[in-house]
Design a protein around this motif. Sequence first.
Motif, PDB file in Angstrom:
ATOM      1  N   ARG A 112       0.799  -1.236   0.000  1.00 35.12           N
ATOM      2  CA  ARG A 112       0.000   0.000   0.000  1.00 35.12           C
ATOM      3  C   ARG A 112       0.823   1.274   0.000  1.00 35.12           C
ATOM      4  NH1 ARG A 112      -4.409  -0.248   4.851  1.00 35.12           N
ATOM      5  NH2 ARG A 112      -5.744  -1.873   4.003  1.00 35.12           N
ATOM      6  N   MET A 113       1.968   1.203   0.699  1.00 36.33           N
ATOM      7  CA  MET A 113       2.696   2.434   1.002  1.00 36.33           C
ATOM      8  C   MET A 113       3.179   3.196  -0.213  1.00 36.33           C
ATOM      9  SD  MET A 113       2.610   2.842   4.138  1.00 36.33           S
ATOM     10  CE  MET A 113       3.777   3.149   5.443  1.00 36.33           C
ATOM     11  N   SER A 114       3.527   2.473  -1.281  1.00 34.36           N
ATOM     12  CA  SER A 114       4.103   3.158  -2.436  1.00 34.36           C
ATOM     13  C   SER A 114       3.096   4.122  -3.067  1.00 34.36           C
ATOM     14  CB  SER A 114       4.571   2.134  -3.462  1.00 34.36           C
ATOM     15  OG  SER A 114       3.463   1.352  -3.842  1.00 34.36           O
ATOM     16  N   GLY A 115       1.801   3.864  -2.870  1.00 35.65           N
ATOM     17  CA  GLY A 115       0.792   4.737  -3.471  1.00 35.65           C
ATOM     18  C   GLY A 115       0.325   5.849  -2.552  1.00 35.65           C
ATOM     19  N   ARG A 116       0.880   5.896  -1.376  1.00 34.16           N
ATOM     20  CA  ARG A 116       0.385   6.866  -0.407  1.00 34.16           C
ATOM     21  C   ARG A 116       0.907   8.272  -0.696  1.00 34.16           C
ATOM     22  NH1 ARG A 116       0.265   6.166   6.057  1.00 34.16           N
ATOM     23  NH2 ARG A 116       2.452   6.749   6.111  1.00 34.16           N
ATOM     24  N   ARG A 117       0.059   9.262  -0.532  1.00 35.78           N
ATOM     25  CA  ARG A 117       0.449  10.660  -0.718  1.00 35.78           C
ATOM     26  C   ARG A 117      -0.118  11.470   0.447  1.00 35.78           C
ATOM     27  NH1 ARG A 117       2.787   8.112  -3.773  1.00 35.78           N
ATOM     28  NH2 ARG A 117       3.070   8.341  -6.021  1.00 35.78           N
ATOM     29  N   VAL A 118       0.562  12.567   0.747  1.00 33.91           N
ATOM     30  CA  VAL A 118       0.086  13.392   1.855  1.00 33.91           C
ATOM     31  C   VAL A 118       0.161  14.868   1.469  1.00 33.91           C
ATOM     32  CG1 VAL A 118       2.368  13.150   2.930  1.00 33.91           C
ATOM     33  CG2 VAL A 118       0.493  13.923   4.316  1.00 33.91           C
TER      34      VAL A 118
ATOM     35  N   GLY B 207      -6.165  22.567  -1.324  1.00 33.93           N
ATOM     36  CA  GLY B 207      -5.631  23.039  -2.602  1.00 33.93           C
ATOM     37  C   GLY B 207      -4.108  23.046  -2.712  1.00 33.93           C
ATOM     38  N   ALA B 208      -3.417  22.627  -1.635  1.00 32.35           N
ATOM     39  CA  ALA B 208      -1.950  22.578  -1.707  1.00 32.35           C
ATOM     40  C   ALA B 208      -1.503  21.296  -2.426  1.00 32.35           C
ATOM     41  CB  ALA B 208      -1.354  22.659  -0.302  1.00 32.35           C
ATOM     42  N   LYS B 209      -0.186  21.157  -2.603  1.00 35.66           N
ATOM     43  CA  LYS B 209       0.354  20.008  -3.327  1.00 35.66           C
ATOM     44  C   LYS B 209       0.365  18.753  -2.456  1.00 35.66           C
ATOM     45  CE  LYS B 209       4.537  20.408  -4.806  1.00 35.66           C
ATOM     46  NZ  LYS B 209       5.860  20.519  -5.376  1.00 35.66           N
ATOM     47  N   VAL B 210       0.057  17.587  -3.050  1.00 37.60           N
ATOM     48  CA  VAL B 210       0.228  16.331  -2.308  1.00 37.60           C
ATOM     49  C   VAL B 210       1.505  15.644  -2.793  1.00 37.60           C
ATOM     50  CG1 VAL B 210      -2.241  16.006  -1.858  1.00 37.60           C
ATOM     51  CG2 VAL B 210      -1.226  14.943  -3.858  1.00 37.60           C
ATOM     52  N   VAL B 211       2.253  15.119  -1.844  1.00 36.41           N
ATOM     53  CA  VAL B 211       3.574  14.559  -2.158  1.00 36.41           C
ATOM     54  C   VAL B 211       3.753  13.204  -1.480  1.00 36.41           C
ATOM     55  CG1 VAL B 211       4.677  16.831  -2.399  1.00 36.41           C
ATOM     56  CG2 VAL B 211       4.576  15.743  -0.136  1.00 36.41           C
ATOM     57  N   GLN B 212       4.797  12.484  -1.914  1.00 31.77           N
ATOM     58  CA  GLN B 212       5.142  11.237  -1.223  1.00 31.77           C
ATOM     59  C   GLN B 212       6.047  11.586  -0.038  1.00 31.77           C
ATOM     60  OE1 GLN B 212       7.166   8.127  -3.514  1.00 31.77           O
ATOM     61  NE2 GLN B 212       6.150   6.644  -2.182  1.00 31.77           N
TER      62      GLN B 212
ATOM     63  N   CYS C  81      -1.847  20.681   4.833  1.00 24.30           N
ATOM     64  CA  CYS C  81      -2.769  20.347   5.918  1.00 24.30           C
ATOM     65  C   CYS C  81      -2.585  18.916   6.424  1.00 24.30           C
ATOM     66  CB  CYS C  81      -4.215  20.586   5.502  1.00 24.30           C
ATOM     67  SG  CYS C  81      -4.877  19.333   4.405  1.00 24.30           S
ATOM     68  N   GLY C  82      -1.780  18.114   5.722  1.00 18.64           N
ATOM     69  CA  GLY C  82      -1.489  16.774   6.211  1.00 18.64           C
ATOM     70  C   GLY C  82      -2.534  15.720   5.862  1.00 18.64           C
ATOM     71  N   ASN C  83      -3.599  16.087   5.165  1.00 24.94           N
ATOM     72  CA  ASN C  83      -4.584  15.076   4.755  1.00 24.94           C
ATOM     73  C   ASN C  83      -3.897  13.982   3.939  1.00 24.94           C
ATOM     74  OD1 ASN C  83      -6.769  16.307   5.931  1.00 24.94           O
ATOM     75  ND2 ASN C  83      -7.969  16.430   4.043  1.00 24.94           N
ATOM     76  N   SER C  84      -4.384  12.737   4.112  1.00 21.98           N
ATOM     77  CA  SER C  84      -3.712  11.668   3.387  1.00 21.98           C
ATOM     78  C   SER C  84      -4.563  11.104   2.268  1.00 21.98           C
ATOM     79  CB  SER C  84      -3.274  10.578   4.357  1.00 21.98           C
ATOM     80  OG  SER C  84      -4.378  10.127   5.089  1.00 21.98           O
ATOM     81  N   TYR C  85      -3.902  10.648   1.233  1.00 27.01           N
ATOM     82  CA  TYR C  85      -4.546  10.130   0.020  1.00 27.01           C
ATOM     83  C   TYR C  85      -3.810   8.881  -0.439  1.00 27.01           C
ATOM     84  CZ  TYR C  85      -6.543  14.802   0.062  1.00 27.01           C
ATOM     85  OH  TYR C  85      -7.192  15.935   0.439  1.00 27.01           O
ATOM     86  N   HIS C  86      -4.387   8.213  -1.428  1.00 27.32           N
ATOM     87  CA  HIS C  86      -3.712   7.075  -2.036  1.00 27.32           C
ATOM     88  C   HIS C  86      -4.034   7.109  -3.526  1.00 27.32           C
ATOM     89  CE1 HIS C  86      -2.534   3.007  -3.020  1.00 27.32           C
ATOM     90  NE2 HIS C  86      -1.895   2.959  -1.863  1.00 27.32           N
ATOM     91  N   ILE C  87      -2.996   6.972  -4.365  1.00 27.71           N
ATOM     92  CA  ILE C  87      -3.230   7.153  -5.811  1.00 27.71           C
ATOM     93  C   ILE C  87      -4.271   6.176  -6.354  1.00 27.71           C
ATOM     94  CG2 ILE C  87      -1.077   8.329  -6.431  1.00 27.71           C
ATOM     95  CD1 ILE C  87       0.107   5.667  -7.202  1.00 27.71           C
ATOM     96  N   GLU C  88      -4.386   5.007  -5.728  1.00 28.12           N
ATOM     97  CA  GLU C  88      -5.343   4.010  -6.210  1.00 28.12           C
ATOM     98  C   GLU C  88      -6.629   3.987  -5.367  1.00 28.12           C
ATOM     99  OE1 GLU C  88      -5.271  -0.824  -6.893  1.00 28.12           O
ATOM    100  OE2 GLU C  88      -3.419   0.255  -6.414  1.00 28.12           O
ATOM    101  N   PHE C  89      -6.464   3.963  -4.046  1.00 31.06           N
ATOM    102  CA  PHE C  89      -7.618   3.708  -3.172  1.00 31.06           C
ATOM    103  C   PHE C  89      -8.341   4.961  -2.696  1.00 31.06           C
ATOM    104  CE2 PHE C  89      -4.414   0.306  -2.248  1.00 31.06           C
ATOM    105  CZ  PHE C  89      -5.017  -0.657  -3.046  1.00 31.06           C
ATOM    106  N   LYS C  90      -7.621   6.096  -2.687  1.00 29.54           N
ATOM    107  CA  LYS C  90      -8.259   7.330  -2.233  1.00 29.54           C
ATOM    108  C   LYS C  90      -7.629   8.507  -2.968  1.00 29.54           C
ATOM    109  CE  LYS C  90      -9.178  10.118   1.846  1.00 29.54           C
ATOM    110  NZ  LYS C  90      -8.517  10.655   3.062  1.00 29.54           N
TER     111      LYS C  90
END
Length: 210
Positions: free
Chosen positions: A119-125, A150-155, A129-138
């Motif tokens: 899972r971890m490789s797809g995780r973005r934050v 509206g800020a940038k999400v990064v690994q 604001c620190g909200n978390s996302y996932h390129i596949e699941f969220k």
Amino acid sequence: MNMIFLGAPGAGKGTQAEVVCKELNIPAISTGNMLREAVANGTEVGLKAKAFMDAGDLVPDEIIIGILKDRIAQPDAKNGFILDGFPRTVAQAEALDSMGVQIDKVVEINVADEKITARMSGRRVCEKCGNSYHIEFKPTKVEGICDACGAKVVQRIDDKPETVQARLKTYHEKTAPLKDYYQSRGKLVTVEGQEEIADTSKLVLAAIKN
Ligand code: ADP
Ligand code: ZN
């Protein structure tokens, strides 16, 4: 209601904490987010914490306990809170007890290590604001941009495969003993976090309503 969300790195504590904090209208307090913010701002705490975090180690108890204590004293935490990523050692749990903080429930989100590594490789934050996302699941609604601010999400630097292995080892050695700690105090509920995010959310919401 004061709650602790417990689980291995990448088990989905942060994502589920965001769901429950909206539902109950109490803050989700993520020590990881607070530390990343301190690193980004170059504060004294940030400078001390960075090397530990990048290596997949825990930040020393005396640093994090002070931060947490100040945070839960804020007015928005008066009616309850979710701790996401704290305590992570028995010493931190004992510190909470000695501050007189009553914990109503400890929700453990259980995910097998193999699943976590994948899972971890797809995780973005979100950088801001620190909200978390996932390129596949969220995924974010707009690629690379946080839905919330509206800020940038990064690994994250510590989401590299080698560091993920170190973090899992740290979890099993230092944090997993907290399951027994809270089990013996009658606080622990375990939910399965292996399937879809929404499935886990249902289990978590059911667990905290009981
Ligand atoms: P995850 O749960 O995905 O591993 P977090 O965002 O909760 O990540 O934490 C990231 C890093 O911040 C941890 O690997 C650790 O170095 C540090 N950290 C966060 N919370 C604590 C804590 N309670 N005690 C010590 N270190 C912490
Ligand atoms: Zn954001």
